[in-house]
Design a protein around this motif. Structure first.
Motif, PDB file in Angstrom:
ATOM      1  N   LYS A  31       0.812  -1.218   0.000  1.00 34.92           N
ATOM      2  CA  LYS A  31       0.000   0.000   0.000  1.00 34.92           C
ATOM      3  C   LYS A  31       0.845   1.268   0.000  1.00 34.92           C
ATOM      4  CE  LYS A  31      -4.153  -1.596  -0.027  1.00 34.92           C
ATOM      5  NZ  LYS A  31      -5.077  -1.300  -1.091  1.00 34.92           N
ATOM      6  N   GLY A  32       2.140   1.150   0.222  1.00 31.72           N
ATOM      7  CA  GLY A  32       3.007   2.325   0.185  1.00 31.72           C
ATOM      8  C   GLY A  32       3.112   3.053   1.506  1.00 31.72           C
ATOM      9  N   HIS A  33       2.708   2.434   2.601  1.00 28.97           N
ATOM     10  CA  HIS A  33       2.813   3.070   3.909  1.00 28.97           C
ATOM     11  C   HIS A  33       4.219   2.969   4.474  1.00 28.97           C
ATOM     12  CE1 HIS A  33      -1.501   3.519   4.018  1.00 28.97           C
ATOM     13  NE2 HIS A  33      -1.655   2.231   3.825  1.00 28.97           N
ATOM     14  N   GLY A  77      10.653   9.150  -8.066  1.00 30.06           N
ATOM     15  CA  GLY A  77       9.941   8.080  -7.366  1.00 30.06           C
ATOM     16  C   GLY A  77       9.562   8.542  -5.970  1.00 30.06           C
ATOM     17  N   LYS A  78      10.007   7.795  -4.957  1.00 32.12           N
ATOM     18  CA  LYS A  78       9.731   8.156  -3.570  1.00 32.12           C
ATOM     19  C   LYS A  78      10.972   8.703  -2.870  1.00 32.12           C
ATOM     20  CE  LYS A  78       8.188   4.045  -2.544  1.00 32.12           C
ATOM     21  NZ  LYS A  78       7.656   2.941  -1.736  1.00 32.12           N
ATOM     22  N   SER A  95       7.365   7.735   2.113  1.00 33.65           N
ATOM     23  CA  SER A  95       6.228   6.944   1.662  1.00 33.65           C
ATOM     24  C   SER A  95       5.493   7.728   0.575  1.00 33.65           C
ATOM     25  CB  SER A  95       5.284   6.655   2.832  1.00 33.65           C
ATOM     26  OG  SER A  95       4.719   7.852   3.301  1.00 33.65           O
ATOM     27  N   ARG A  96       4.676   7.035  -0.199  1.00 34.12           N
ATOM     28  CA  ARG A  96       3.922   7.708  -1.269  1.00 34.12           C
ATOM     29  C   ARG A  96       2.988   8.773  -0.718  1.00 34.12           C
ATOM     30  NH1 ARG A  96       1.784   2.398  -3.613  1.00 34.12           N
ATOM     31  NH2 ARG A  96       3.764   1.339  -3.683  1.00 34.12           N
ATOM     32  N   GLN A  97       2.366   8.511   0.429  1.00 38.68           N
ATOM     33  CA  GLN A  97       1.419   9.453   1.008  1.00 38.68           C
ATOM     34  C   GLN A  97       2.096  10.726   1.486  1.00 38.68           C
ATOM     35  OE1 GLN A  97       1.372   6.173   1.769  1.00 38.68           O
ATOM     36  NE2 GLN A  97      -0.549   5.595   0.812  1.00 38.68           N
ATOM     37  N   ARG A  98       3.302  10.641   1.966  1.00 36.82           N
ATOM     38  CA  ARG A  98       3.995  11.787   2.555  1.00 36.82           C
ATOM     39  C   ARG A  98       4.801  12.580   1.524  1.00 36.82           C
ATOM     40  NH1 ARG A  98       5.148  15.952   4.985  1.00 36.82           N
ATOM     41  NH2 ARG A  98       6.665  16.063   6.647  1.00 36.82           N
ATOM     42  N   LEU A  99       5.070  12.028   0.353  1.00 32.74           N
ATOM     43  CA  LEU A  99       5.964  12.648  -0.626  1.00 32.74           C
ATOM     44  C   LEU A  99       5.511  14.042  -1.053  1.00 32.74           C
ATOM     45  CD1 LEU A  99       8.471  12.274  -2.437  1.00 32.74           C
ATOM     46  CD2 LEU A  99       6.927  11.380  -4.174  1.00 32.74           C
ATOM     47  N   LYS A 117      11.750  17.349 -11.163  1.00 31.35           N
ATOM     48  CA  LYS A 117      10.947  16.138 -10.971  1.00 31.35           C
ATOM     49  C   LYS A 117      11.236  15.189 -12.127  1.00 31.35           C
ATOM     50  CE  LYS A 117       7.141  18.151  -8.429  1.00 31.35           C
ATOM     51  NZ  LYS A 117       5.696  18.329  -8.345  1.00 31.35           N
ATOM     52  N   GLU A 119      10.231  11.907 -14.059  1.00 33.24           N
ATOM     53  CA  GLU A 119       9.088  11.023 -14.261  1.00 33.24           C
ATOM     54  C   GLU A 119       9.603   9.694 -14.785  1.00 33.24           C
ATOM     55  OE1 GLU A 119       6.023  11.750 -13.382  1.00 33.24           O
ATOM     56  OE2 GLU A 119       6.585  13.790 -12.814  1.00 33.24           O
TER      57      GLU A 119
END
Length: 127
Positions: A31-33, A77-78, A95-99, A117, A119
């Protein structure tokens, strides 16, 4: 399953806890956490990055980045990389959520530094 019938209650409990931890670890990884959370602060010419909570375990307690020597900030990426003019870099894994919130906070604290950035191509395609 005969080995399970012969083992004691504590052995069974340890087995159940180990399997549960493995499944939870795989879930959070998928989940990316996975990844530390960081606190950012600016002190005159330095950007301070401190791991928050359990992120301190096994990590350097503080990244102290000299803003006057900073050439660019790169997001791939992350990973957020802080590049010095000399070519050296400090990487911060998130993490993906915090990026997104971390990058926004960095740009707010250090608005004069170039943000790059990168990609990644979709899976299955090459560059």
């Amino acid at each position: 399953m005969a080995w399970l019938a012969d083992s004691s209650q504590s052995d069974k409990l340890i087995l159940v806890l180990a399997v549960t931890n493995l499944l939870l670890g795989l879930y959070h990884w998928r989940k990316g956490h996975w990844g530390a959370d960081y606190l950012l602060a600016r002190d005159q010419q330095f950007l301070l990055i401190k791991p928050k909570g359990l992120g301190v375990v096994g990590k350097k307690p503080v990244h102290k980045i000299d803003i006057t020597r900073l050439a660019k900030i790169q997001v791939a990426g992350k990973v957020v990389s802080f590049f010095y003019q000399s070519g050296h870099a400090i990487d911060v894994f998130l993490s993906r959520q915090r990026l997104a919130s971390f990058v926004l906070e960095v740009v707010t604290l250090v608005p004069t530094v170039e943000l790059v950035k990168l990609e990644h191509p979709p899976k299955g395609e090459s560059i």
